[in-house]
Design a protein around this motif. Sequence first.
Motif, PDB file in Angstrom:
ATOM      1  N   ASP A   1       1.203  -0.876  -0.038  1.00 37.99           N
ATOM      2  CA  ASP A   1       0.066   0.033   0.434  1.00 37.99           C
ATOM      3  C   ASP A   1       0.660   1.616  -0.170  1.00 37.99           C
ATOM      4  O   ASP A   1       1.736   1.245   0.214  1.00 37.99           O
ATOM      5  N   TYR A   2       0.625   2.344  -0.434  1.00 38.13           N
ATOM      6  CA  TYR A   2       1.844   3.205  -0.524  1.00 38.13           C
ATOM      7  C   TYR A   2       1.080   4.610  -0.770  1.00 38.13           C
ATOM      8  O   TYR A   2       0.939   5.551  -1.605  1.00 38.13           O
ATOM      9  N   ASP A   3      -0.426   4.523  -0.117  1.00 38.76           N
ATOM     10  CA  ASP A   3      -1.378   5.370   0.339  1.00 38.76           C
ATOM     11  C   ASP A   3      -1.372   6.611   0.923  1.00 38.76           C
ATOM     12  O   ASP A   3      -0.943   7.495   1.555  1.00 38.76           O
ATOM     13  N   SER A   4       0.257   6.029   2.137  1.00 34.40           N
ATOM     14  CA  SER A   4       1.163   6.294   3.364  1.00 34.40           C
ATOM     15  C   SER A   4       2.643   6.049   3.154  1.00 34.40           C
ATOM     16  O   SER A   4       2.705   4.816   3.278  1.00 34.40           O
TER      17      SER A   4
ATOM     18  N   GLN B   1      13.521  10.117  -2.159  1.00 37.72           N
ATOM     19  CA  GLN B   1      13.297   8.876  -3.279  1.00 37.72           C
ATOM     20  C   GLN B   1      13.615   7.642  -2.870  1.00 37.72           C
ATOM     21  O   GLN B   1      13.481   6.560  -3.071  1.00 37.72           O
ATOM     22  N   ASN B   2      15.015   7.697  -1.793  1.00 42.89           N
ATOM     23  CA  ASN B   2      15.332   6.487  -1.588  1.00 42.89           C
ATOM     24  C   ASN B   2      14.840   5.571  -1.246  1.00 42.89           C
ATOM     25  O   ASN B   2      14.668   4.415  -0.968  1.00 42.89           O
TER      26      ASN B   2
ATOM     27  N   LEU C   1       8.258   8.344  -8.773  1.00 43.50           N
ATOM     28  CA  LEU C   1       9.207   8.661  -7.765  1.00 43.50           C
ATOM     29  C   LEU C   1       8.461  10.175  -6.971  1.00 43.50           C
ATOM     30  O   LEU C   1       8.048  10.581  -6.253  1.00 43.50           O
ATOM     31  N   GLU C   2       8.092  10.606  -8.350  1.00 45.05           N
ATOM     32  CA  GLU C   2       7.507  11.778  -8.134  1.00 45.05           C
ATOM     33  C   GLU C   2       6.126  11.925  -7.951  1.00 45.05           C
ATOM     34  O   GLU C   2       5.870  12.871  -7.079  1.00 45.05           O
ATOM     35  N   PHE C   3       5.608  11.387  -8.405  1.00 39.36           N
ATOM     36  CA  PHE C   3       4.106  11.171  -8.085  1.00 39.36           C
ATOM     37  C   PHE C   3       3.877  10.378  -6.507  1.00 39.36           C
ATOM     38  O   PHE C   3       2.816  10.557  -5.858  1.00 39.36           O
ATOM     39  N   LEU C   4       4.815   9.199  -6.139  1.00 35.95           N
ATOM     40  CA  LEU C   4       4.486   9.016  -4.551  1.00 35.95           C
ATOM     41  C   LEU C   4       5.541  10.275  -3.284  1.00 35.95           C
ATOM     42  O   LEU C   4       5.061   9.621  -2.001  1.00 35.95           O
ATOM     43  N   GLU C   5       5.944  11.062  -4.023  1.00 35.26           N
ATOM     44  CA  GLU C   5       5.991  12.232  -2.875  1.00 35.26           C
ATOM     45  C   GLU C   5       4.908  12.511  -2.254  1.00 35.26           C
ATOM     46  O   GLU C   5       5.345  12.828  -1.257  1.00 35.26           O
ATOM     47  N   ASN C   6       3.930  12.770  -2.839  1.00 42.21           N
ATOM     48  CA  ASN C   6       2.621  13.145  -2.428  1.00 42.21           C
ATOM     49  C   ASN C   6       2.571  12.386  -1.343  1.00 42.21           C
ATOM     50  O   ASN C   6       1.366  13.197  -0.695  1.00 42.21           O
ATOM     51  N   ASN C   7       2.992  11.681  -0.953  1.00 43.28           N
ATOM     52  CA  ASN C   7       2.053  10.105  -0.343  1.00 43.28           C
ATOM     53  C   ASN C   7       3.209   9.884   1.001  1.00 43.28           C
ATOM     54  O   ASN C   7       3.163   9.476   1.359  1.00 43.28           O
ATOM     55  N   ALA C   8       4.425  10.852   0.711  1.00 46.06           N
ATOM     56  CA  ALA C   8       5.313  10.603   2.002  1.00 46.06           C
ATOM     57  C   ALA C   8       4.924  11.249   3.460  1.00 46.06           C
ATOM     58  O   ALA C   8       4.294  12.186   3.525  1.00 46.06           O
ATOM     59  N   VAL C   9       5.090  10.830   4.400  1.00 47.13           N
ATOM     60  CA  VAL C   9       4.631  10.733   5.300  1.00 47.13           C
ATOM     61  C   VAL C   9       5.964  10.725   5.993  1.00 47.13           C
ATOM     62  O   VAL C   9       6.655  10.118   6.320  1.00 47.13           O
TER      63      VAL C   9
END
Length: 217
Positions: free
Chosen positions: A51-54, A68-69, A202-210
């Motif tokens: 799951d990559y929502d958070s 990103q790493n 990775l740019e898309f998932l940066e918005n989901n970084a906690v």
Amino acid sequence: MFQKLRIKSVGCGIAALMTVSLSAGIAAAEENSDASYLSQFTAADYVDVADYDSIPVEAKEGDLEGVQNDIGEYLENSSSFKKDLPQPFVDRNTAALKGQLQAYADQYNISLADFMKYYDSSLTDDTYEEYIENLGLTYSKKLVALQAVADAEGLAVTDDELEEQMEGMAEAAGYSDVAEYEEASMLAPEEIREMLMSQKVLEFLENNAVYETEETE
């Protein structure tokens, strides 16, 4: 002496599966076993992506490379890999990684073995190659997990995007002909597609970084 390296650069229903004949399944497995690039196999066949929502990250906000790493590590560690990845794919990534590490070693005029022992003091002449192989496998898993996200989110790299990137790289390197650049650089277009896909996801998932909150006294 050396900076820490960051290598960049993550269902079918039963009824549907039963409609596929055994011979077709074997043929598909044989085809995938020869795959060297992500475009030659389906990522979801190999991984149930986490799951990559958070996504928890340790890097500080603003540290793009660190974030990103951490995202890549999260996908690789938290996703469930259902079977071994195609060996030619893993071998290609491992060879490319080894080439990068050798280039670092060359900058210091030392052997790859000595460079790896400086990088990780627990390594020896007998263990550093296995360590690199494990790095190559880890990187390959990250790529497959990222591709699974790309497929799920419609983040595929189009042929036009790939062509534009190749033309830009060729021009920057002083080549007017893309084919000549490909031959000189020894970079296959599908490798560039994988690079672009990774960056896009990775740019898309940066918005989901906690981000971890710093404790204050």
